[in-house]
Design a protein around this motif. Sequence first.
Motif, mmCIF file in Angstrom:
data_model
loop_
_atom_site.group_PDB
_atom_site.id
_atom_site.type_symbol
_atom_site.label_atom_id
_atom_site.label_comp_id
_atom_site.label_asym_id
_atom_site.label_seq_id
_atom_site.Cartn_x
_atom_site.Cartn_y
_atom_site.Cartn_z
ATOM 1 N N VAL A 282 1.393 -10.438 9.822
ATOM 2 C CA VAL A 282 2.270 -9.773 8.841
ATOM 3 C C VAL A 282 3.734 -9.962 9.224
ATOM 4 C CG1 VAL A 282 2.937 -7.544 7.866
ATOM 5 C CG2 VAL A 282 0.517 -8.081 8.203
ATOM 6 N N SER A 283 4.034 -9.802 10.500
ATOM 7 C CA SER A 283 5.413 -9.976 10.969
ATOM 8 C C SER A 283 5.911 -11.383 10.697
ATOM 9 C CB SER A 283 5.487 -9.695 12.479
ATOM 10 O OG SER A 283 4.960 -8.435 12.798
ATOM 11 N N ALA A 284 5.057 -12.371 10.976
ATOM 12 C CA ALA A 284 5.461 -13.769 10.800
ATOM 13 C C ALA A 284 5.729 -14.101 9.337
ATOM 14 C CB ALA A 284 4.384 -14.693 11.374
ATOM 15 N N ILE A 285 4.946 -13.537 8.434
ATOM 16 C CA ILE A 285 5.093 -13.839 7.003
ATOM 17 C C ILE A 285 6.466 -13.415 6.486
ATOM 18 C CG2 ILE A 285 4.264 -13.169 4.705
ATOM 19 C CD1 ILE A 285 1.430 -13.142 5.874
ATOM 20 N N THR A 286 7.017 -12.355 7.043
ATOM 21 C CA THR A 286 8.306 -11.855 6.525
ATOM 22 C C THR A 286 9.433 -12.861 6.707
ATOM 23 O OG1 THR A 286 8.844 -10.773 8.630
ATOM 24 C CG2 THR A 286 7.665 -9.459 6.988
ATOM 25 N N MET A 287 9.361 -13.715 7.739
ATOM 26 C CA MET A 287 10.479 -14.625 8.019
ATOM 27 C C MET A 287 10.696 -15.647 6.903
ATOM 28 S SD MET A 287 10.359 -15.243 12.157
ATOM 29 C CE MET A 287 8.795 -16.105 12.070
ATOM 30 N N PRO A 288 9.677 -16.463 6.532
ATOM 31 C CA PRO A 288 9.931 -17.416 5.440
ATOM 32 C C PRO A 288 10.214 -16.736 4.114
ATOM 33 C CG PRO A 288 7.605 -17.432 6.087
ATOM 34 C CD PRO A 288 8.335 -16.641 7.129
ATOM 35 N N VAL A 289 9.606 -15.547 3.882
ATOM 36 C CA VAL A 289 9.878 -14.821 2.638
ATOM 37 C C VAL A 289 11.350 -14.408 2.569
ATOM 38 C CG1 VAL A 289 9.408 -12.684 1.378
ATOM 39 C CG2 VAL A 289 7.514 -14.001 2.351
ATOM 40 N N ALA A 290 11.871 -13.857 3.668
ATOM 41 C CA ALA A 290 13.266 -13.414 3.694
ATOM 42 C C ALA A 290 14.232 -14.582 3.553
ATOM 43 C CB ALA A 290 13.537 -12.662 4.998
ATOM 44 N N LEU A 291 13.995 -15.646 4.318
ATOM 45 C CA LEU A 291 14.894 -16.809 4.279
ATOM 46 C C LEU A 291 14.855 -17.496 2.920
ATOM 47 C CD1 LEU A 291 13.990 -18.109 7.830
ATOM 48 C CD2 LEU A 291 16.225 -17.264 7.135
ATOM 49 N N GLY A 292 13.668 -17.582 2.319
ATOM 50 C CA GLY A 292 13.560 -18.167 0.986
ATOM 51 C C GLY A 292 14.298 -17.345 -0.051
ATOM 52 N N THR A 293 14.223 -16.022 0.071
ATOM 53 C CA THR A 293 14.939 -15.128 -0.851
ATOM 54 C C THR A 293 16.443 -15.347 -0.771
ATOM 55 O OG1 THR A 293 13.210 -13.436 -0.671
ATOM 56 C CG2 THR A 293 15.388 -12.715 -1.413
ATOM 57 N N LEU A 294 16.971 -15.465 0.447
ATOM 58 C CA LEU A 294 18.415 -15.676 0.609
ATOM 59 C C LEU A 294 18.839 -17.023 0.038
ATOM 60 C CD1 LEU A 294 21.120 -14.697 1.751
ATOM 61 C CD2 LEU A 294 20.497 -15.765 3.931
ATOM 62 N N ALA A 295 18.071 -18.066 0.320
ATOM 63 C CA ALA A 295 18.420 -19.412 -0.156
ATOM 64 C C ALA A 295 18.435 -19.486 -1.676
ATOM 65 C CB ALA A 295 17.432 -20.430 0.410
ATOM 66 N N LEU A 296 17.493 -18.797 -2.324
ATOM 67 C CA LEU A 296 17.369 -18.890 -3.778
ATOM 68 C C LEU A 296 18.321 -17.955 -4.515
ATOM 69 C CD1 LEU A 296 13.471 -19.080 -4.091
ATOM 70 C CD2 LEU A 296 15.112 -20.950 -4.407
ATOM 71 N N SER A 297 18.755 -16.868 -3.859
ATOM 72 C CA SER A 297 19.534 -15.846 -4.566
ATOM 73 C C SER A 297 21.038 -15.891 -4.306
ATOM 74 C CB SER A 297 19.026 -14.456 -4.193
ATOM 75 O OG SER A 297 19.262 -14.198 -2.818
ATOM 76 N N ALA A 298 21.469 -16.506 -3.189
ATOM 77 C CA ALA A 298 22.893 -16.506 -2.829
ATOM 78 C C ALA A 298 23.737 -17.126 -3.940
ATOM 79 C CB ALA A 298 23.091 -17.274 -1.529
ATOM 80 N N PRO A 299 24.927 -16.587 -4.224
ATOM 81 C CA PRO A 299 25.667 -15.548 -3.477
ATOM 82 C C PRO A 299 25.434 -14.116 -3.975
ATOM 83 C CG PRO A 299 27.109 -16.524 -5.084
ATOM 84 C CD PRO A 299 25.766 -17.202 -5.260
ATOM 85 N N SER A 300 24.269 -13.832 -4.528
ATOM 86 C CA SER A 300 23.981 -12.489 -5.013
ATOM 87 C C SER A 300 23.933 -11.501 -3.849
ATOM 88 C CB SER A 300 22.624 -12.489 -5.736
ATOM 89 O OG SER A 300 22.161 -11.179 -5.924
ATOM 90 N N THR A 301 24.682 -10.414 -3.975
ATOM 91 C CA THR A 301 24.667 -9.393 -2.925
ATOM 92 C C THR A 301 23.309 -8.720 -2.831
ATOM 93 O OG1 THR A 301 27.033 -8.966 -3.268
ATOM 94 C CG2 THR A 301 25.777 -7.292 -2.087
ATOM 95 N N SER A 302 22.670 -8.469 -3.975
ATOM 96 C CA SER A 302 21.356 -7.832 -3.956
ATOM 97 C C SER A 302 20.326 -8.729 -3.278
ATOM 98 C CB SER A 302 20.910 -7.491 -5.381
ATOM 99 O OG SER A 302 20.847 -8.666 -6.183
ATOM 100 N N GLY A 303 20.426 -10.046 -3.486
ATOM 101 C CA GLY A 303 19.528 -10.973 -2.813
ATOM 102 C C GLY A 303 19.751 -10.975 -1.315
ATOM 103 N N ALA A 304 21.025 -10.897 -0.915
ATOM 104 C CA ALA A 304 21.339 -10.856 0.517
ATOM 105 C C ALA A 304 20.826 -9.568 1.147
ATOM 106 C CB ALA A 304 22.847 -10.984 0.726
ATOM 107 N N VAL A 305 20.933 -8.464 0.403
ATOM 108 C CA VAL A 305 20.416 -7.188 0.903
ATOM 109 C C VAL A 305 18.898 -7.278 1.081
ATOM 110 C CG1 VAL A 305 19.998 -4.769 0.289
ATOM 111 C CG2 VAL A 305 22.282 -5.768 0.002
ATOM 112 N N ALA A 306 18.216 -7.873 0.085
ATOM 113 C CA ALA A 306 16.766 -8.039 0.182
ATOM 114 C C ALA A 306 16.397 -8.887 1.402
ATOM 115 C CB ALA A 306 16.220 -8.676 -1.089
ATOM 116 N N PHE A 307 17.159 -9.966 1.617
ATOM 117 C CA PHE A 307 16.932 -10.813 2.790
ATOM 118 C C PHE A 307 17.064 -10.008 4.085
ATOM 119 C CE2 PHE A 307 19.850 -12.608 6.005
ATOM 120 C CZ PHE A 307 18.948 -13.383 6.726
ATOM 121 N N ALA A 308 18.166 -9.253 4.217
ATOM 122 C CA ALA A 308 18.413 -8.501 5.453
ATOM 123 C C ALA A 308 17.324 -7.457 5.694
ATOM 124 C CB ALA A 308 19.783 -7.833 5.390
#
Length: 402
Positions: A282-308
């Motif tokens: 479960v811990s490992a799965i969060t990493m690609p999910v978070a990084l993918g969210t940031l790459a696809l959503s930037a420069p959206s602040t809400s996307g960056a918040v979701a990533f963090a």
Amino acid sequence: MADTHSNAGAIWALGVTQIIGYGTLYYSFSILAPGIAVDLNVAVEWIYGCISLALLAGGLISPWAGGLADRLGAGKIMSVGSIGAAAALAVCGLAGSTIEFLAGIILVELASAFVLYSTAFAFLAQTTGVRAQRSITYLTLIAGFASTIFWPLTALLLQAMDWHQIYFLFAGLNLAVCLPLHLWLSRFARIVAARPVENTAVPALMTVDNGNLVFVLIVLGFSLAGFVSAATLFHMVPMLGLLGLGTAGVWVASLLGPAQVASRLINMAFGKDLPATVLAVVSAITMPVALGTLALSAPSTSGAVAFAVVFGLGSGLFSIVSGTLPLAIFGKAGFGKRLGWIGMGRLGLSALAPFALSVALGAIGPRPSLGMLAGAGMLCVGVFAEVWRRCRAARQVTVVLE
């Protein structure tokens, strides 16, 4: 009841030293690095190259530090480490050239092997008995505030003093706060050793075939996780800036700490019976999910918040798993040294991360770089899924034989 209160006091003392240790020896670097590069008149990539060499040095010494913790007691090792950490930070503060700074930052990482999580987890295994896995969770809950405190604090301090003075201040924190606490923990460990042996049943270990291969897989999984984590954490604030977040990057990054704490609270409330192998996946799965969210959503602040938040949730769980997984599978015998070998693999691969991502950001830009990190995260998921499969298969065979 007295034992419970004294154990809680030890966990809180360790939590304070881990917040200061991670804050001064690890998290502050990404805030200080750009100013250090300008002051020393070198490219920022060179500064990240310094931390890469330093992480490698810290990784190489980790098994030795873990073995010393097993033989001499983790409390004593952390006490000596506090003195070393203060001296190393002072060397960084005195640095007037790139070579002097490199020497100082290498000393910082060498000292880290004696005072951060691996040695702290070994201390809890030595002193809290059958409650060790639970104690590790409590410790990571407290220490999760390190980034939340020290990223904004370091940025604030830079407005009033230069990086030399900040390193001297951080050296003083390790000497004035961490050293007395570690000395007290050493005394606490001696008191625990004099107590009668607990009669409480020891939790059953997971039975696995070819334990050496499973341990190699565990080292590989944590090494990949360490690569992704180190690359992301050391570059989080500047990378968010490159993606268009501007000054919002600092406060977005500061959400990492609360997310880490939240993940540990969730685990304490709902994950008590969740096997460490499942928690690792479960811990490992969060990493690609978070990084993918940031790459696809930037420069959206809400996307960056979701990533963090997502990355912080996974990072918080990984802090728990790094202690509980080897303890659940292999037990307390040689626990410190096992953590040392895991640390060597993790820091060895992490050593490449700051420099590699620094080069990648300059060569291919932030989005492709995030894709590269997400790919490494997917490999990590696969490795921990194999560890889970092997432990589950061995457990099913054991049930059938019984």
